[in-house]
Design a protein around this motif. Structure first.
Motif, PDB file in Angstrom:
ATOM      1  N   UNK A 111      28.040  29.341  30.067  1.00  0.00           N
ATOM      2  CA  UNK A 111      28.789  29.788  28.898  1.00  0.00           C
ATOM      3  C   UNK A 111      28.443  31.181  28.416  1.00  0.00           C
ATOM      4  N   UNK A 112      27.413  31.792  28.978  1.00  0.00           N
ATOM      5  CA  UNK A 112      27.027  33.145  28.581  1.00  0.00           C
ATOM      6  C   UNK A 112      28.131  34.138  28.937  1.00  0.00           C
ATOM      7  N   UNK A 113      28.361  35.084  28.046  1.00  0.00           N
ATOM      8  CA  UNK A 113      29.334  36.151  28.277  1.00  0.00           C
ATOM      9  C   UNK A 113      28.597  37.472  28.449  1.00  0.00           C
ATOM     10  N   UNK A 114      28.986  38.234  29.479  1.00  0.00           N
ATOM     11  CA  UNK A 114      28.383  39.552  29.657  1.00  0.00           C
ATOM     12  C   UNK A 114      29.368  40.475  30.356  1.00  0.00           C
ATOM     13  N   UNK A 115      29.161  41.770  30.145  1.00  0.00           N
ATOM     14  CA  UNK A 115      29.988  42.774  30.795  1.00  0.00           C
ATOM     15  C   UNK A 115      29.441  43.035  32.188  1.00  0.00           C
ATOM     16  N   UNK A 116      30.359  43.152  33.166  1.00  0.00           N
ATOM     17  CA  UNK A 116      29.989  43.385  34.553  1.00  0.00           C
ATOM     18  C   UNK A 116      30.992  44.342  35.195  1.00  0.00           C
ATOM     19  N   UNK A 117      30.664  44.751  36.395  1.00  0.00           N
ATOM     20  CA  UNK A 117      31.600  45.509  37.224  1.00  0.00           C
ATOM     21  C   UNK A 117      31.836  44.733  38.508  1.00  0.00           C
ATOM     22  N   UNK A 118      33.045  44.808  39.034  1.00  0.00           N
ATOM     23  CA  UNK A 118      33.373  44.293  40.360  1.00  0.00           C
ATOM     24  C   UNK A 118      34.355  45.256  40.999  1.00  0.00           C
ATOM     25  N   UNK A 119      34.388  45.239  42.313  1.00  0.00           N
ATOM     26  CA  UNK A 119      35.369  46.029  43.046  1.00  0.00           C
ATOM     27  C   UNK A 119      36.579  45.152  43.303  1.00  0.00           C
ATOM     28  N   UNK A 120      37.759  45.733  43.159  1.00  0.00           N
ATOM     29  CA  UNK A 120      38.998  44.984  43.341  1.00  0.00           C
ATOM     30  C   UNK A 120      39.836  45.644  44.424  1.00  0.00           C
ATOM     31  N   UNK A 121      40.355  44.810  45.321  1.00  0.00           N
ATOM     32  CA  UNK A 121      41.245  45.281  46.380  1.00  0.00           C
ATOM     33  C   UNK A 121      42.508  44.439  46.311  1.00  0.00           C
ATOM     34  N   UNK A 122      43.652  45.091  46.281  1.00  0.00           N
ATOM     35  CA  UNK A 122      44.922  44.374  46.247  1.00  0.00           C
ATOM     36  C   UNK A 122      45.285  43.953  47.667  1.00  0.00           C
ATOM     37  N   UNK A 123      45.621  42.674  47.853  1.00  0.00           N
ATOM     38  CA  UNK A 123      46.030  42.156  49.159  1.00  0.00           C
ATOM     39  C   UNK A 123      47.406  41.522  49.025  1.00  0.00           C
ATOM     40  N   UNK A 124      47.980  41.102  50.144  1.00  0.00           N
ATOM     41  CA  UNK A 124      49.278  40.428  50.109  1.00  0.00           C
ATOM     42  C   UNK A 124      49.217  39.118  49.337  1.00  0.00           C
ATOM     43  N   UNK A 125      48.029  38.487  49.300  1.00  0.00           N
ATOM     44  CA  UNK A 125      47.864  37.220  48.589  1.00  0.00           C
ATOM     45  C   UNK A 125      47.538  37.400  47.118  1.00  0.00           C
ATOM     46  N   UNK A 126      47.131  38.603  46.721  1.00  0.00           N
ATOM     47  CA  UNK A 126      46.745  38.872  45.345  1.00  0.00           C
ATOM     48  C   UNK A 126      45.444  39.657  45.311  1.00  0.00           C
ATOM     49  N   UNK A 127      44.960  39.994  44.123  1.00  0.00           N
ATOM     50  CA  UNK A 127      43.750  40.814  44.025  1.00  0.00           C
ATOM     51  C   UNK A 127      42.493  40.033  44.431  1.00  0.00           C
ATOM     52  N   UNK A 128      41.688  40.679  45.266  1.00  0.00           N
ATOM     53  CA  UNK A 128      40.393  40.109  45.652  1.00  0.00           C
ATOM     54  C   UNK A 128      39.308  40.914  44.962  1.00  0.00           C
ATOM     55  N   UNK A 129      38.347  40.209  44.404  1.00  0.00           N
ATOM     56  CA  UNK A 129      37.255  40.870  43.679  1.00  0.00           C
ATOM     57  C   UNK A 129      35.937  40.550  44.362  1.00  0.00           C
TER      58      UNK A 129
END
Length: 150
Positions: A111-129
């Motif tokens: 349940x903890x909330x925190x700010x993070x970074x992830x890399x996102x790549x758009x694919x034919x199926x949808x965004x992958x993180x």
């Protein structure tokens, strides 16, 4: 509601939440967790006036995507995501208020909330993180300190 999470709580698009979940989970279980959290009926798209949820699978570290429509305005998105993360025992990633496209709010399985970074790549199926990493630097000087919402 806190301004700590901006888009996650500010609801710039009323009733629409877009989440990425950190493990493969079937649609019925995701909808059930959301329904239990919101104490409302959750149906697949086209379900009338109920909260609607479209769940689909992609690759990456957050392979289950959930688009939630007609989410109740009186419920803070980050609070709901936190409770769903606990119910699913899986991390839930949701947008934050920054202009940094790699920055998100992470609701952890406890349940903890925190700010993070992830890399996102758009694919034919949808965004992958992929590539979850802590938020550091000037744009990440706010640390969420909210308890789990269950």
């Amino acid at each position: 509601m806190s301004t700590m999470f901006g888009m996650a709580d500010g609801d710039p698009t009323p009733g629409l939440w877009n989440w990425a979940i950190g493990k493969r989970i079937d649609a019925d279980r995701v909808c059930g967790a959301i329904a239990g959290t919101l104490e409302r009926t959750v149906t697949p798209l086209g379900g009338g006036d109920a909260v609607m949820c479209d769940v689909y699978l992609v690759g990456g570290d957050f392979p289950t995507l959930a688009d939630i429509y007609l989410a109740p305005a009186e419920v803070a998105e980050a609070t709901a995501a936190s409770a769903v993360a606990v119910r699913l025992d899986a991390a839930v990633l949701l947008p934050d208020d920054s202009f940094d496209p790699s920055r998100y709010v992470l609701a952890e399985p406890d349940g903890t909330l925190r700010l993070v970074h992830v890399d996102e790549v758009e694919t034919d199926d949808g965004p992958e993180r992929r590539g979850l990493r802590p938020c550091t630097g000037d744009d990440c000087d706010r640390t969420p300190e909210r308890p789990a919402a269950v």
